[in-house]
Design a protein around this motif. Structure first.
Motif, PDB file in Angstrom:
ATOM      1  N   VAL A  35       0.929  -1.139  -0.002  1.00 43.21           N
ATOM      2  CA  VAL A  35       0.046  -0.171   0.113  1.00 43.21           C
ATOM      3  C   VAL A  35       1.008   1.092  -0.065  1.00 43.21           C
ATOM      4  O   VAL A  35       1.856   1.397   0.874  1.00 43.21           O
ATOM      5  N   LEU A  36       0.648   2.162  -0.815  1.00 42.02           N
ATOM      6  CA  LEU A  36       1.462   3.455  -0.975  1.00 42.02           C
ATOM      7  C   LEU A  36       0.418   4.483  -0.736  1.00 42.02           C
ATOM      8  O   LEU A  36      -0.755   4.772  -1.263  1.00 42.02           O
ATOM      9  N   VAL A  37       0.979   5.712   0.272  1.00 40.14           N
ATOM     10  CA  VAL A  37      -0.038   6.657   0.516  1.00 40.14           C
ATOM     11  C   VAL A  37       0.849   7.901   0.314  1.00 40.14           C
ATOM     12  O   VAL A  37       2.008   7.873   1.096  1.00 40.14           O
ATOM     13  N   HIS A  38       0.307   8.861  -0.142  1.00 35.76           N
ATOM     14  CA  HIS A  38       1.024  10.200  -0.378  1.00 35.76           C
ATOM     15  C   HIS A  38       0.135  11.085   0.577  1.00 35.76           C
ATOM     16  O   HIS A  38      -1.072  11.322   0.558  1.00 35.76           O
ATOM     17  N   GLU A  70       7.337   3.429  -7.364  1.00 38.55           N
ATOM     18  CA  GLU A  70       6.367   3.419  -6.302  1.00 38.55           C
ATOM     19  C   GLU A  70       5.960   5.209  -6.067  1.00 38.55           C
ATOM     20  O   GLU A  70       4.663   5.406  -5.977  1.00 38.55           O
ATOM     21  N   VAL A  71       6.858   5.777  -5.851  1.00 37.80           N
ATOM     22  CA  VAL A  71       6.619   7.235  -5.623  1.00 37.80           C
ATOM     23  C   VAL A  71       6.006   7.978  -6.838  1.00 37.80           C
ATOM     24  O   VAL A  71       5.125   8.487  -6.798  1.00 37.80           O
ATOM     25  N   THR A  72       6.545   7.628  -8.057  1.00 36.77           N
ATOM     26  CA  THR A  72       5.975   8.022  -9.112  1.00 36.77           C
ATOM     27  C   THR A  72       4.419   7.639  -9.413  1.00 36.77           C
ATOM     28  O   THR A  72       3.708   8.420  -9.821  1.00 36.77           O
ATOM     29  N   ALA A  73       4.339   6.370  -8.947  1.00 39.54           N
ATOM     30  CA  ALA A  73       2.883   5.879  -9.474  1.00 39.54           C
ATOM     31  C   ALA A  73       1.768   6.489  -8.278  1.00 39.54           C
ATOM     32  O   ALA A  73       0.755   7.062  -8.829  1.00 39.54           O
ATOM     33  N   VAL A  74       2.291   6.689  -6.966  1.00 31.77           N
ATOM     34  CA  VAL A  74       1.483   7.401  -6.055  1.00 31.77           C
ATOM     35  C   VAL A  74       1.156   8.780  -6.314  1.00 31.77           C
ATOM     36  O   VAL A  74       0.088   9.403  -6.202  1.00 31.77           O
ATOM     37  N   LEU A  81      -3.692   7.480  -3.080  1.00 31.26           N
ATOM     38  CA  LEU A  81      -3.418   6.006  -2.180  1.00 31.26           C
ATOM     39  C   LEU A  81      -3.959   5.076  -2.983  1.00 31.26           C
ATOM     40  O   LEU A  81      -4.987   4.620  -3.622  1.00 31.26           O
ATOM     41  N   ILE A  82      -2.786   4.118  -3.222  1.00 31.60           N
ATOM     42  CA  ILE A  82      -2.985   2.923  -4.228  1.00 31.60           C
ATOM     43  C   ILE A  82      -2.316   1.494  -3.597  1.00 31.60           C
ATOM     44  O   ILE A  82      -1.580   1.703  -2.658  1.00 31.60           O
ATOM     45  N   PRO A  97      -6.672   1.390  -7.116  1.00 38.32           N
ATOM     46  CA  PRO A  97      -7.165   2.497  -6.303  1.00 38.32           C
ATOM     47  C   PRO A  97      -7.616   1.406  -4.844  1.00 38.32           C
ATOM     48  O   PRO A  97      -8.027   0.592  -5.089  1.00 38.32           O
ATOM     49  N   ILE A  98      -7.289   2.422  -3.855  1.00 36.36           N
ATOM     50  CA  ILE A  98      -7.731   1.575  -2.420  1.00 36.36           C
ATOM     51  C   ILE A  98      -9.126   1.051  -2.400  1.00 36.36           C
ATOM     52  O   ILE A  98      -9.323  -0.049  -1.695  1.00 36.36           O
ATOM     53  N   ARG A  99     -10.101   1.644  -3.016  1.00 37.53           N
ATOM     54  CA  ARG A  99     -11.534   1.360  -2.981  1.00 37.53           C
ATOM     55  C   ARG A  99     -11.672  -0.150  -3.684  1.00 37.53           C
ATOM     56  O   ARG A  99     -12.228  -0.761  -3.244  1.00 37.53           O
ATOM     57  N   ALA A 100     -10.615  -0.611  -4.688  1.00 37.70           N
ATOM     58  CA  ALA A 100     -10.804  -1.859  -5.034  1.00 37.70           C
ATOM     59  C   ALA A 100     -10.494  -3.059  -4.060  1.00 37.70           C
ATOM     60  O   ALA A 100     -10.746  -4.129  -4.031  1.00 37.70           O
ATOM     61  N   LEU A 101      -9.317  -2.696  -3.415  1.00 40.66           N
ATOM     62  CA  LEU A 101      -8.843  -3.429  -2.024  1.00 40.66           C
ATOM     63  C   LEU A 101     -10.184  -3.581  -1.114  1.00 40.66           C
ATOM     64  O   LEU A 101     -10.457  -4.730  -0.531  1.00 40.66           O
ATOM     65  N   LEU A 102     -10.714  -2.605  -1.041  1.00 34.92           N
ATOM     66  CA  LEU A 102     -11.866  -2.614   0.318  1.00 34.92           C
ATOM     67  C   LEU A 102     -12.912  -3.334  -0.282  1.00 34.92           C
ATOM     68  O   LEU A 102     -13.569  -4.013   0.354  1.00 34.92           O
TER      69      LEU A 102
END
Length: 107
Positions: A35-38, A70-74, A81-82, A97-102
């Motif tokens: 999980v990556l969070v900016h 990873e930094v570029t992606a987020v 939040l990916i 996107p984090i919604r897909a995980l939840l």
């Protein structure tokens, strides 16, 4: 315990990367997600994850900081939040996107 790390960007914000057990997997399944969070700071990044229901998320140390890719992606994602499944040998998956995980955990 979650493995992870962070990197501070030139503008003062941070990117936090955590490797967590998959929310929808059985307890001993061994499935993990990255999980990556900016966010503005590390505390705010962890608060964003806790507000989504990932309550026991802590960042201790900087053992696995995010890679430049990873930094570029987020940074290029509108939510900042990916996630994707934890990288295995040679297997690369696209970021979600984090919604897909939840949604996957709820099903």
């Amino acid at each position: 315990m979650a493995a992870g790390g962070f990197c501070k960007l030139p503008n003062g914000s941070v990117v936090v990367a955590l490797t967590l057990p998959s929310p929808g997997a059985p307890a001993g399944g061994g499935a993990r997600v990255r999980v990556l969070v900016h966010a503005v700071n590390r505390a705010r990044a962890l608060t964003r994850l806790r507000n989504l229901g990932l309550r026991a998320v802590y960042l201790r140390g900087n053992a696995e900081p995010p890679t430049p890719d990873e930094v570029t992606a987020v940074l290029h994602h509108p939510d900042g939040l990916i996630w994707r499944t934890a990288p295995m040998q040679g297997a690369q998956e696209l970021w979600h996107p984090i919604r897909a995980l939840l949604r996957r955990a709820a099903a």
